[in-house]
Design a protein around this motif. Structure first.
Motif, PDB file in Angstrom:
ATOM      1  N   ALA A 177       0.831  -1.208   0.000  1.00 15.63           N
ATOM      2  CA  ALA A 177       0.000   0.000   0.000  1.00 15.63           C
ATOM      3  C   ALA A 177       0.864   1.256   0.000  1.00 15.63           C
ATOM      4  O   ALA A 177       0.562   2.230  -0.705  1.00 15.63           O
ATOM      5  N   LEU A 178       1.943   1.231   0.780  1.00 10.15           N
ATOM      6  CA  LEU A 178       2.837   2.385   0.824  1.00 10.15           C
ATOM      7  C   LEU A 178       3.462   2.639  -0.545  1.00 10.15           C
ATOM      8  O   LEU A 178       3.569   3.782  -0.996  1.00 10.15           O
ATOM      9  N   GLU A 179       3.836   1.562  -1.225  1.00  9.65           N
ATOM     10  CA  GLU A 179       4.446   1.699  -2.554  1.00  9.65           C
ATOM     11  C   GLU A 179       3.443   2.173  -3.599  1.00  9.65           C
ATOM     12  O   GLU A 179       3.831   2.765  -4.614  1.00  9.65           O
ATOM     13  N   GLU A 180       2.153   1.929  -3.343  1.00  9.97           N
ATOM     14  CA  GLU A 180       1.118   2.354  -4.293  1.00  9.97           C
ATOM     15  C   GLU A 180       0.849   3.856  -4.228  1.00  9.97           C
ATOM     16  O   GLU A 180       0.268   4.420  -5.154  1.00  9.97           O
ATOM     17  N   LEU A 181       1.249   4.494  -3.135  1.00  7.09           N
ATOM     18  CA  LEU A 181       1.027   5.932  -3.009  1.00  7.09           C
ATOM     19  C   LEU A 181       1.896   6.688  -4.009  1.00  7.09           C
ATOM     20  O   LEU A 181       3.007   6.247  -4.334  1.00  7.09           O
ATOM     21  N   PRO A 182       1.422   7.841  -4.500  1.00  5.78           N
ATOM     22  CA  PRO A 182       2.264   8.664  -5.373  1.00  5.78           C
ATOM     23  C   PRO A 182       3.579   9.005  -4.672  1.00  5.78           C
ATOM     24  O   PRO A 182       3.612   9.183  -3.447  1.00  5.78           O
ATOM     25  N   ALA A 183       4.645   9.093  -5.428  1.00  5.07           N
ATOM     26  CA  ALA A 183       5.977   9.305  -4.850  1.00  5.07           C
ATOM     27  C   ALA A 183       6.039  10.501  -3.894  1.00  5.07           C
ATOM     28  O   ALA A 183       6.600  10.380  -2.794  1.00  5.07           O
TER      29      ALA A 183
END
Length: 334
Positions: free
Chosen positions: A284-290
């Motif tokens: 989920a954290l990686e799915e957030l915009p940079a």
């Protein structure tokens, strides 16, 4: 989870906008003059000249206010009051200046002086209601708002102020009735949509709050306090990703605002905790915009152990501490 409001008391951001945009030159707001009196006494031309002088003083003071030169505006209005001490409009305008300068006690004094000179001056009651709000005198705030609305019952600005004061005092049903009245007078009223959104949020009707906040945002898309309230309504409906996107947009508009930073961090942190239950926290954290992901990781590093750790972890930590203290105490007794 409830986010912190962007507003310091109830509606601080919107009060600032009201002060900047409020126009006292409207029916029922300015002190009234009776033309027949001047005609009967032969002073009609004198009256017209005084009116032009008043307009000139008002416009010059307003010009200073428009560029945030409040001290110059205040000095000009002080001269006007010295020249015409019985003119309530100058005291009203000076109260606006003092309110912008956050000199609330003096602003209230000016409002009351204007009311003393003209007890029917609805605008002075309106302004005193704003001033008393900042002085945290919510009973007085409500009384003054009621009087302004009584004197000019079809003035949208006064009715919205009344609804806000009613909501501040916990009179939610009355605030709703006032908002309905504003909507009846002006179905497209942005302020009415804001007020209904606030009432709905207070009643935990987050879906209705979101609907009215979005309608208001169609007209004021960059209203920071309003966008923050939209995010609060989205969180109430557990629309985590939408709330994250909303607050990220708001933070781009005002990157230095700590309340917005805290709210965005809290939303991301709570959402990730929920994803952890599904064993999806890292994904989920990686799915957030940079930019959002970097903001969260940076904020997490800056926060203390207790604010960046989940409640369960904190409880477990304190249980461990208490157990160790108990063992230590037992060994000392032996």
């Amino acid at each position: 989870m409830r986010l912190v409001s962007k507003r310091l008391v109830y509606n601080d951001e919107r009060f600032h906008q009201l002060l900047l945009t409020f126009n006292p030159f409207r029916v029922g707001v300015l002190p009234s003059f009776e033309p027949t009196f001047f005609e009967q006494t032969g002073f009609l031309m004198t009256f017209l000249n005084i009116s032009m002088s008043k307009d000139n003083f008002y416009e010059r003071a307003q010009a200073f206010m428009d560029v945030n030169r409040y001290e110059e505006a205040g000095q000009l209005l002080a001269q006007a009051i010295a020249t015409e001490p019985d003119e309530p409009l100058y005291r009203f305008q000076l109260a606006r200046v003092l309110l912008q300068m956050e000199n609330y006690p003096k602003a209230y004094e000016c409002c009351m002086s204007a009311i003393h000179l003209d007890p029917e001056f609805a605008g002075a009651y309106f302004l005193s209601s704003l001033t008393l709000h900042h002085l945290l005198n919510f009973d007085g705030e409500l009384r003054m708002a009621e009087e302004a609305a009584r004197l000019d019952p079809e003035n949208e600005t006064f009715l919205v102020r009344l609804g806000e004061a009613q909501l501040q005092s916990g009179l939610i049903k009355k605030a709703g009735e006032t908002a309905d009245q504003v909507m009846y007078l002006d179905p497209g009223s942005v302020e009415a949509h804001k007020l209904i959104g606030d009432i709905s949020l207070k009643l935990d009707n987050d879906k209705k709050a979101e609907k009215h906040y979005r309608e208001a945002l169609r007209h004021e898309p960059d209203d920071i306090a309003l966008l923050n309230d939209l995010a609060r309504a989205q969180v109430g409906q557990k629309k985590w990703r939408e709330a994250i996107d909303t607050l990220h947009h708001v933070l781009c508009l005002d990157p230095s605002e700590k309340i917005l930073q805290d709210n965005l961090y809290l939303i991301i942190h709570e959402w990730l905790n929920q994803q952890a239950v599904k064993k999806r926290r890292k994904t989920a954290l990686e799915e957030l915009p940079a930019p959002v992901r970097l903001f969260y990781l940076d904020s997490k590093k800056r926060r203390s152990f207790f604010t960046s750790t989940s409640r369960l972890t904190i409880i477990a930590f304190w249980l461990l501490v208490l157990t160790l203290l108990s063992l230590l105490f037992s060994s000392l007794v032996e």
